[in-house]
Design a protein around this motif. Structure first.
Motif, PDB file in Angstrom:
ATOM      1  N   GLY A  71       7.856  -7.058 -12.631  1.00  0.00           N
ATOM      2  CA  GLY A  71       7.457  -5.805 -11.948  1.00  0.00           C
ATOM      3  C   GLY A  71       6.152  -5.222 -12.578  1.00  0.00           C
ATOM      4  O   GLY A  71       5.555  -5.666 -13.574  1.00  0.00           O
ATOM      5  N   THR A  72       5.910  -4.130 -11.820  1.00  0.00           N
ATOM      6  CA  THR A  72       4.645  -3.539 -12.097  1.00  0.00           C
ATOM      7  C   THR A  72       4.932  -1.833 -12.258  1.00  0.00           C
ATOM      8  O   THR A  72       5.866  -1.576 -11.172  1.00  0.00           O
ATOM      9  N   MET A  73       4.793  -1.043 -13.235  1.00  0.00           N
ATOM     10  CA  MET A  73       5.379   0.227 -13.123  1.00  0.00           C
ATOM     11  C   MET A  73       4.274   1.134 -12.358  1.00  0.00           C
ATOM     12  O   MET A  73       3.027   1.008 -12.516  1.00  0.00           O
ATOM     13  N   VAL A  74       4.887   2.186 -11.521  1.00  0.00           N
ATOM     14  CA  VAL A  74       4.166   3.077 -10.894  1.00  0.00           C
ATOM     15  C   VAL A  74       4.908   4.498 -11.552  1.00  0.00           C
ATOM     16  O   VAL A  74       6.145   4.572 -11.430  1.00  0.00           O
ATOM     17  N   THR A  75       3.731   5.295 -11.804  1.00  0.00           N
ATOM     18  CA  THR A  75       4.317   6.594 -12.288  1.00  0.00           C
ATOM     19  C   THR A  75       3.241   7.655 -11.667  1.00  0.00           C
ATOM     20  O   THR A  75       2.151   7.637 -11.562  1.00  0.00           O
ATOM     21  N   VAL A  76       4.287   8.528 -10.897  1.00  0.00           N
ATOM     22  CA  VAL A  76       3.775   9.619 -10.162  1.00  0.00           C
ATOM     23  C   VAL A  76       4.044  10.935 -10.859  1.00  0.00           C
ATOM     24  O   VAL A  76       5.090  11.462 -10.930  1.00  0.00           O
ATOM     25  N   SER A  77       2.900  11.384 -11.212  1.00  0.00           N
ATOM     26  CA  SER A  77       2.973  12.799 -12.073  1.00  0.00           C
ATOM     27  C   SER A  77       1.528  13.332 -12.279  1.00  0.00           C
ATOM     28  O   SER A  77       0.685  12.833 -12.125  1.00  0.00           O
ATOM     29  N   SER A  78       1.734  14.664 -12.267  1.00  0.00           N
ATOM     30  CA  SER A  78       0.485  15.356 -12.683  1.00  0.00           C
ATOM     31  C   SER A  78       0.178  15.737 -13.925  1.00  0.00           C
ATOM     32  O   SER A  78      -0.876  16.473 -14.335  1.00  0.00           O
TER      33      SER A  78
ATOM     34  N   GLN B  93       0.787  -1.174  -0.007  1.00  0.00           N
ATOM     35  CA  GLN B  93      -0.113  -0.061   0.060  1.00  0.00           C
ATOM     36  C   GLN B  93       0.984   1.269  -0.056  1.00  0.00           C
ATOM     37  O   GLN B  93       1.773   1.435   0.878  1.00  0.00           O
ATOM     38  N   MET B  94       0.970   2.052  -1.104  1.00  0.00           N
ATOM     39  CA  MET B  94       1.540   3.254  -1.310  1.00  0.00           C
ATOM     40  C   MET B  94       0.777   4.477  -1.002  1.00  0.00           C
ATOM     41  O   MET B  94      -0.189   4.579  -1.869  1.00  0.00           O
ATOM     42  N   ASN B  95       1.087   5.194  -0.032  1.00  0.00           N
ATOM     43  CA  ASN B  95       0.180   6.486   0.133  1.00  0.00           C
ATOM     44  C   ASN B  95       1.248   7.726   0.182  1.00  0.00           C
ATOM     45  O   ASN B  95       2.337   7.626   0.092  1.00  0.00           O
ATOM     46  N   SER B  96       0.616   8.973  -0.092  1.00  0.00           N
ATOM     47  CA  SER B  96       1.403  10.139  -0.201  1.00  0.00           C
ATOM     48  C   SER B  96       2.423  10.113  -1.100  1.00  0.00           C
ATOM     49  O   SER B  96       3.639  10.209  -0.957  1.00  0.00           O
ATOM     50  N   LEU B  97       2.159   9.508  -2.305  1.00  0.00           N
ATOM     51  CA  LEU B  97       3.001   9.109  -3.349  1.00  0.00           C
ATOM     52  C   LEU B  97       3.766  10.701  -3.882  1.00  0.00           C
ATOM     53  O   LEU B  97       3.280  11.561  -3.861  1.00  0.00           O
ATOM     54  N   ARG B  98       5.021  10.470  -4.283  1.00  0.00           N
ATOM     55  CA  ARG B  98       6.018  11.427  -4.718  1.00  0.00           C
ATOM     56  C   ARG B  98       6.392  11.321  -6.152  1.00  0.00           C
ATOM     57  O   ARG B  98       6.498   9.935  -6.549  1.00  0.00           O
ATOM     58  N   ALA B  99       6.871  12.287  -6.964  1.00  0.00           N
ATOM     59  CA  ALA B  99       7.559  11.924  -8.228  1.00  0.00           C
ATOM     60  C   ALA B  99       8.669  11.044  -7.994  1.00  0.00           C
ATOM     61  O   ALA B  99       8.789  10.078  -9.052  1.00  0.00           O
TER      62      ALA B  99
END
Lengths: 118, 110
Positions: free
Chosen positions: A111-118, A82-88
């Motif tokens: 693997g599974t790709m996570v991209t944190v971006s606005s 569980q990933m909260n408060s994600l950052r770039a």
């Protein structure tokens, strides 16, 4: 045959949340410690977190402590993150990997790709 | 939790031997015989090559060997082959119970 299959990645805005899953098969899941390791695009491997076999002990890298939570459901042979408060800077390919022996990782998912971006 | 230090790149010709170093501290590499090495080809998952400093898992070629002295571990690949070209990472257990990886070394087979 041991298989680890991650899912749950995607695009999320900064400050958002995501839950990753890792479905395990081919071995007695409940007997093994498990880890999450991540790799930012073009960068090296970074250890994220570990959970013991029955889920009663967890440990995290300083960079994710307080924001990420590792857990497992041995009845479903599944590991979670569980990933909260994600950052770039959390943008990465997240691998699920099995602990082997004293401190090695013997099997890895794709693997599974996570991209944190606005 | 600083990353272990590895050279960014090494290279060698087919048939030659190369060595990749991995330097940590007295709180990780130097404290435990729990260093492991991983090979990663482009767009592939890492593969365990060495565990507990110098042990090879079943199926890994005996051209791969490793050792440790003090705070530095080393991976040696002898009789270099084209398929050895990949990124290599070391990892160690730490005194806080976490794990730490090296920054990775790109091996080029000339």
């Amino acid at each position: 045959e041991v298989q680890l299959v991650e899912s749950g990645g995607g695009l999320v805005q900064p400050g958002g949340s995501l839950r990753l899953s890792c479905a395990a098969s081919g071995f007695t899941f409940g007997s093994h410690w498990m880890h999450w390791v991540r790799q930012a695009p073009g960068k090296g491997l970074v250890w994220v977190s570990r959970i013991n076999s029955d889920g009663t002990s967890t440990i995290y890298a300083d960079s994710v402590k307080g924001r990420f939570t590792i857990s497992r459901d041995n009845a479903k042979n599944t590991l979670y993150l569980q990933m909260n408060s994600l950052r770039a800077e959390d943008t990465a390919l997240y691998y699920c990997t099995r602990n082997w022996g004293s401190a090695a990782f013997d099997f890895w998912g794709q693997g599974t790709m996570v991209t944190v971006s606005s | 939790q600083s990353a272990l230090t590895q050279p960014a790149s090494v290279s060698g010709s087919p048939g030659q031997s190369i060595t990749i170093s991995c330097t940590g501290t007295s709180s990780d590499v130097g404290a435990y015989n729990y260093v492991s090495w991983y090979q990663q080809h482009p767009n592939k998952a890492p593969k365990l090559m060495i565990y507990d400093v110098s042990n090879r898992p079943s199926g890994v070629s005996n051209r791969f060997s490793a050792s440790k002295s003090g705070n530095t571990a080393s991976l040696t690949i002898s009789g270099l082959q084209a398929e050895d070209e990949a990124d290599y990472y070391c990892s160690s257990y730490t005194s806080s119970g976490t794990r730490v990886f090296g920054g990775g070394t790109k091996l080029t087979v000339l």
